[in-house]
Every structure is written in C-alpha cells, then in structure tokens.
Design a protein around this motif. Structure first.
Motif, PDB file in Angstrom:
ATOM      1  N   ARG A  66       0.868  -1.348   0.496  1.00 50.89           N
ATOM      2  CA  ARG A  66      -0.180  -0.194   0.038  1.00 50.89           C
ATOM      3  C   ARG A  66       0.742   1.528   0.465  1.00 50.89           C
ATOM      4  NH1 ARG A  66      -4.476  -2.465   3.953  1.00 50.89           N
ATOM      5  NH2 ARG A  66      -4.992  -4.506   2.796  1.00 50.89           N
ATOM      6  N   VAL A  67       0.745   1.622  -0.940  1.00 53.26           N
ATOM      7  CA  VAL A  67       1.401   3.171  -1.687  1.00 53.26           C
ATOM      8  C   VAL A  67       1.431   4.373  -0.454  1.00 53.26           C
ATOM      9  CG1 VAL A  67       2.607   4.859  -3.283  1.00 53.26           C
ATOM     10  CG2 VAL A  67       2.057   2.121  -3.429  1.00 53.26           C
ATOM     11  N   THR A  68       2.206   5.112   0.531  1.00 49.88           N
ATOM     12  CA  THR A  68       1.798   5.920   1.251  1.00 49.88           C
ATOM     13  C   THR A  68       3.561   7.335   1.303  1.00 49.88           C
ATOM     14  OG1 THR A  68       1.275   7.130   3.856  1.00 49.88           O
ATOM     15  CG2 THR A  68       3.127   5.200   3.189  1.00 49.88           C
ATOM     16  N   VAL A  69       3.446   8.465   1.435  1.00 50.35           N
ATOM     17  CA  VAL A  69       4.389   8.890   1.577  1.00 50.35           C
ATOM     18  C   VAL A  69       4.725   9.002   3.201  1.00 50.35           C
ATOM     19  CG1 VAL A  69       4.470   9.941  -0.653  1.00 50.35           C
ATOM     20  CG2 VAL A  69       3.341  10.872   1.911  1.00 50.35           C
ATOM     21  N   TYR A  89      12.480  12.907  -3.070  1.00 47.61           N
ATOM     22  CA  TYR A  89      12.098  12.134  -4.195  1.00 47.61           C
ATOM     23  C   TYR A  89      12.640  10.454  -3.697  1.00 47.61           C
ATOM     24  CZ  TYR A  89       8.808  15.164  -6.133  1.00 47.61           C
ATOM     25  OH  TYR A  89       7.741  15.978  -6.200  1.00 47.61           O
ATOM     26  N   GLY A  90      13.722  10.686  -3.025  1.00 46.63           N
ATOM     27  CA  GLY A  90      14.788   9.474  -2.468  1.00 46.63           C
ATOM     28  C   GLY A  90      14.022   8.615  -2.242  1.00 46.63           C
ATOM     29  N   TYR A  91      12.858   8.299  -1.508  1.00 43.07           N
ATOM     30  CA  TYR A  91      12.509   6.843  -1.168  1.00 43.07           C
ATOM     31  C   TYR A  91      10.881   6.992  -1.510  1.00 43.07           C
ATOM     32  CZ  TYR A  91      16.093   7.879   2.061  1.00 43.07           C
ATOM     33  OH  TYR A  91      17.485   7.593   3.022  1.00 43.07           O
ATOM     34  N   GLU A  92      10.720   5.687  -1.471  1.00 42.25           N
ATOM     35  CA  GLU A  92       8.920   5.579  -1.617  1.00 42.25           C
ATOM     36  C   GLU A  92       8.533   4.474  -0.256  1.00 42.25           C
ATOM     37  OE1 GLU A  92      10.126   5.960  -6.131  1.00 42.25           O
ATOM     38  OE2 GLU A  92       9.704   4.093  -5.943  1.00 42.25           O
ATOM     39  N   TRP A  93       7.191   4.513   0.094  1.00 50.70           N
ATOM     40  CA  TRP A  93       7.280   4.298   1.155  1.00 50.70           C
ATOM     41  C   TRP A  93       6.292   3.309   0.985  1.00 50.70           C
ATOM     42  CZ3 TRP A  93       8.053   9.506   1.099  1.00 50.70           C
ATOM     43  CH2 TRP A  93       9.727  10.026   1.786  1.00 50.70           C
ATOM     44  N   PHE A  94       5.650   2.209   1.743  1.00 49.06           N
ATOM     45  CA  PHE A  94       5.059   1.339   1.033  1.00 49.06           C
ATOM     46  C   PHE A  94       4.402   0.604   2.949  1.00 49.06           C
ATOM     47  CE2 PHE A  94       7.574   0.836  -2.297  1.00 49.06           C
ATOM     48  CZ  PHE A  94       6.995   1.568  -3.250  1.00 49.06           C
ATOM     49  N   ARG A  95       3.174   0.035   2.338  1.00 49.23           N
ATOM     50  CA  ARG A  95       2.574  -0.824   4.039  1.00 49.23           C
ATOM     51  C   ARG A  95       2.652  -2.116   3.705  1.00 49.23           C
ATOM     52  NH1 ARG A  95      -1.653   1.102   7.383  1.00 49.23           N
ATOM     53  NH2 ARG A  95      -0.683   0.472   9.380  1.00 49.23           N
ATOM     54  N   ASP A 100      10.044  -6.116  -0.870  1.00 45.00           N
ATOM     55  CA  ASP A 100      10.998  -5.975   0.720  1.00 45.00           C
ATOM     56  C   ASP A 100      12.644  -6.978  -0.214  1.00 45.00           C
ATOM     57  OD1 ASP A 100       9.724  -6.922   3.072  1.00 45.00           O
ATOM     58  OD2 ASP A 100       7.811  -7.203   1.387  1.00 45.00           O
ATOM     59  N   ALA A 101      12.549  -7.850  -0.735  1.00 41.65           N
ATOM     60  CA  ALA A 101      13.506  -7.792  -1.493  1.00 41.65           C
ATOM     61  C   ALA A 101      14.705  -7.295  -1.799  1.00 41.65           C
ATOM     62  CB  ALA A 101      12.926  -9.031  -2.468  1.00 41.65           C
ATOM     63  N   LEU A 102      13.877  -6.276  -2.101  1.00 40.65           N
ATOM     64  CA  LEU A 102      14.928  -4.395  -3.029  1.00 40.65           C
ATOM     65  C   LEU A 102      15.697  -3.768  -1.835  1.00 40.65           C
ATOM     66  CD1 LEU A 102      12.237  -2.858  -5.479  1.00 40.65           C
ATOM     67  CD2 LEU A 102      13.903  -4.086  -5.695  1.00 40.65           C
ATOM     68  N   GLY A 103      15.054  -4.152  -0.692  1.00 39.76           N
ATOM     69  CA  GLY A 103      16.407  -3.831   0.347  1.00 39.76           C
ATOM     70  C   GLY A 103      14.864  -2.883   1.715  1.00 39.76           C
ATOM     71  N   ASN A 104      15.628  -2.795   2.852  1.00 34.24           N
ATOM     72  CA  ASN A 104      14.962  -1.431   3.186  1.00 34.24           C
ATOM     73  C   ASN A 104      15.296  -0.474   4.026  1.00 34.24           C
ATOM     74  OD1 ASN A 104      12.317  -0.962   4.915  1.00 34.24           O
ATOM     75  ND2 ASN A 104      12.040  -2.622   6.284  1.00 34.24           N
ATOM     76  N   ALA A 105      14.786   0.427   3.462  1.00 35.21           N
ATOM     77  CA  ALA A 105      15.862   1.730   3.865  1.00 35.21           C
ATOM     78  C   ALA A 105      14.853   2.913   4.332  1.00 35.21           C
ATOM     79  CB  ALA A 105      15.873   2.538   2.589  1.00 35.21           C
ATOM     80  N   HIS A 106      13.957   1.891   4.791  1.00 40.70           N
ATOM     81  CA  HIS A 106      13.042   2.942   6.462  1.00 40.70           C
ATOM     82  C   HIS A 106      14.128   3.144   7.824  1.00 40.70           C
ATOM     83  CE1 HIS A 106       9.810   3.584   9.054  1.00 40.70           C
ATOM     84  NE2 HIS A 106       9.219   4.196   8.365  1.00 40.70           N
ATOM     85  N   THR A 154       6.040   8.067  10.453  1.00 38.54           N
ATOM     86  CA  THR A 154       7.043   7.743  10.010  1.00 38.54           C
ATOM     87  C   THR A 154       7.282   5.647  10.761  1.00 38.54           C
ATOM     88  OG1 THR A 154       8.783  10.041  10.271  1.00 38.54           O
ATOM     89  CG2 THR A 154       9.414   7.142  10.530  1.00 38.54           C
ATOM     90  N   ALA A 155       6.735   5.524  11.986  1.00 43.32           N
ATOM     91  CA  ALA A 155       6.119   5.027  13.172  1.00 43.32           C
ATOM     92  C   ALA A 155       4.746   3.791  12.263  1.00 43.32           C
ATOM     93  CB  ALA A 155       5.953   5.333  14.052  1.00 43.32           C
ATOM     94  N   GLU A 156       3.966   4.694  11.876  1.00 44.16           N
ATOM     95  CA  GLU A 156       2.909   3.599  10.436  1.00 44.16           C
ATOM     96  C   GLU A 156       3.648   3.248   9.445  1.00 44.16           C
ATOM     97  OE1 GLU A 156      -1.256   5.584  10.950  1.00 44.16           O
ATOM     98  OE2 GLU A 156       0.524   7.191  10.403  1.00 44.16           O
ATOM     99  N   ILE A 157       4.648   2.808   9.303  1.00 47.56           N
ATOM    100  CA  ILE A 157       5.499   2.675   7.685  1.00 47.56           C
ATOM    101  C   ILE A 157       6.207   1.758   7.785  1.00 47.56           C
ATOM    102  CG2 ILE A 157       6.586   3.145   5.507  1.00 47.56           C
ATOM    103  CD1 ILE A 157       5.613   5.958   5.666  1.00 47.56           C
ATOM    104  N   GLU A 158       5.944   0.459   7.028  1.00 49.78           N
ATOM    105  CA  GLU A 158       7.652  -0.200   7.095  1.00 49.78           C
ATOM    106  C   GLU A 158       8.645  -0.620   6.282  1.00 49.78           C
ATOM    107  OE1 GLU A 158       4.450  -4.468   7.421  1.00 49.78           O
ATOM    108  OE2 GLU A 158       2.817  -2.990   7.405  1.00 49.78           O
ATOM    109  N   LEU A 159       7.930   0.000   4.943  1.00 51.81           N
ATOM    110  CA  LEU A 159       8.831  -0.769   4.581  1.00 51.81           C
ATOM    111  C   LEU A 159       9.382   0.619   3.088  1.00 51.81           C
ATOM    112  CD1 LEU A 159      10.603  -2.714   2.786  1.00 51.81           C
ATOM    113  CD2 LEU A 159       8.626  -2.963   0.767  1.00 51.81           C
ATOM    114  N   ALA A 160      10.447   1.416   3.293  1.00 48.27           N
ATOM    115  CA  ALA A 160      10.663   2.608   2.473  1.00 48.27           C
ATOM    116  C   ALA A 160      11.248   1.460   1.369  1.00 48.27           C
ATOM    117  CB  ALA A 160      11.678   3.660   2.755  1.00 48.27           C
TER     118      ALA A 160
END
Length: 266
Positions: free
Chosen positions: A163-166, A238-244, A253-259, A196-202
C-alpha cells in the motif's frame, strides 16, 4: 539499504489512479524491479482527464491523449513490461461534481474493477499488487478508489498487497513543501501521508535510479515543469518510496528496506 536480488520469474502489478502517480510514488521501485528481472505490469485507472495541459497540444489532440502518450513513454523509462488502461474517468478533487459522471472512477463499482484487475494479475501470475493506501495517499477520491480496488484484487487472489503512502514526517524535516504531494494535498484541502512509525518499508535507489525517476516525472510534461522538481532538491524529496505491506514478504521487500525504523538485517 539497497539489495540486488534476482527476481526473474516474479511478476508485480502496480495499480495507479492518474498518469504521473506511477513516476512520483513508485518510479524507483518499478525501475529496480525491472532491473532485478521482475516482470512489471502497470494498470492505470484513468487518463487524468480533468487537468489542463501546461504545454500546447498538437492539432486535434486531447488532454487524455497527451497524457496517455506521456504514460507510454514513462512505462519505457521505468522498464514496465505491460501497460493496461482501465478506461475510467478522472473524478476530480473532493466534493467535485465530476465524481458523479457515469464513468468516474470514484462512482464505479470497486468490486467489478477489482475483478478486472485480479484477472490481469492472475493471467500474469503476479505475486504482489501495489496500490494506494487506505487514505489514498492524500485523500483524492480516485486514490481512495484505487485502494479499494487494489486491496480487493489482492484479497481475491490471496497475494501480497503493498500500500503506497508517503512519510509526512520525513518530508517535513527533509523536504518541506518540496514534494508534489504537498501541492496536491493543498489543492484537495486534505492531510496527506502517514507518520514514520506507521510505515514498514521504504525503497530507495542509486543516483542513477533517482535520475531515471526525475526523467520519468518530467516526461509528464503536460503536468510537471522542470522547476517543479529542481535537481538540487530531488533526492531529499523523492529519494524514498514508502509502503505498508499486507501478507507475506514479497518482491519489494527483496529490494532492501531503507526505512529509518527498519530492523537490522539478521
């Protein structure tokens, strides 16, 4: 953190509301999936019919035709394997009478459209569906509709849902009023994103990925001018794209988590 997985044989379907959403919110992700060998299917719900064009149209050309042509160019830039147009109509900003149009995305039966998306995903063997979050990122009726459609399609197929967010806190600190979502949220008179705390993956990328993402955004020339995304501010905004995520870990997830709050690698 950036990982370089081998995703050959995996397929990801990304569903977006309007041309330019795919580049703004998932441009790095789509490009990196393609580079990792994944097949990416981009499904666009509308042609963004209600926005004007900031550049002159060709004789006889309509705004939707220009936007679809730009979208096709962006699909190539991001390595998209297949582009699918759902053919619904832009619903306009919250409260707009355009949402009552017979073909408006916001007025459509989400289950019917979810079945269409699920059919595409099933035919392609997709293991994950990317779509807007419950808030529609910034509350636009079409983005909220994309959440309902995408989440239902993922449930129908029992596949992972991203689920895409920012991250509005990150943007407030690092790129205050420098992301296109800021202007979109003001136009819609709504809040945007999540904490920030609501987001799992960047997902992030290299400087080359950022350059490609900026090229993709600017390919939507009918909507975005170079001064809207200045290069000196681009990485911060724009350097990060955020997902739940809902469901099992998958290709994103396999792309790595920069969160910022990502757990340390095992």
């Amino acid at each position: 953190m950036i990982s370089y997985p081998d995703l050959r044989g995996r397929t990801v379907l990304a569903l977006h509301a309007h041309p330019d959403d795919e580049a703004i919110f998932t441009g790095i992700t789509l490009r990196r999936l393609a580079e990792a060998g994944a097949r990416t299917v981009l499904v666009m719900a509308t042609a963004g019919e209600l926005g004007g064009s900031r550049v002159p149209l060709r004789p006889g050309e309509t705004t939707p035709e220009r936007r679809v042509a730009e979208l096709e160019q962006v699909a190539e830039l991001l390595g998209v394997s297949r582009l699918v147009l759902l053919g619904r109509r832009d619903s306009g900003l919250p409260g707009s009478s355009a949402a009552r149009h017979g073909r408006a995305l916001a007025a459509a039966d989400p289950l019917e459209l979810a079945r269409q998306v699920a059919e595409v995903a099933d035919d392609e063997g997709a293991c994950a569906i990317v779509h807007d979050d419950e808030h529609g990122i910034y509350g636009h009726p079409d983005h909220r509709a994309v959440f309902r459609i995408g989440a239902t399609a993922a449930e129908l197929l029992d596949v992972t849902s991203y689920r895409v967010t920012v991250d509005r806190e990150h943007l407030h600190v690092c790129a205050r009023d420098r992301h296109l979502v800021h202007g979109a949220a003001r136009s819609a008179a709504v809040a945007f994103g999540r904490t920030t705390a609501e987001i799992e993956l960047a997902v992030t990328g290299t400087s080359a990925h950022l350059d490609r993402k900026r090229d993709a955004i600017l390919a939507h020339a009918s909507q975005v001018a170079p001064e809207d995304v200045p290069p000196e501010d681009f990485a911060a905004a724009y350097g990060y794209e955020w997902f739940r995520r809902t469901g099992a870990r998958g290709p994103l997830d396999a792309l790595g988590n920069a969160h910022l709050l990502a757990p340390a690698p095992a």
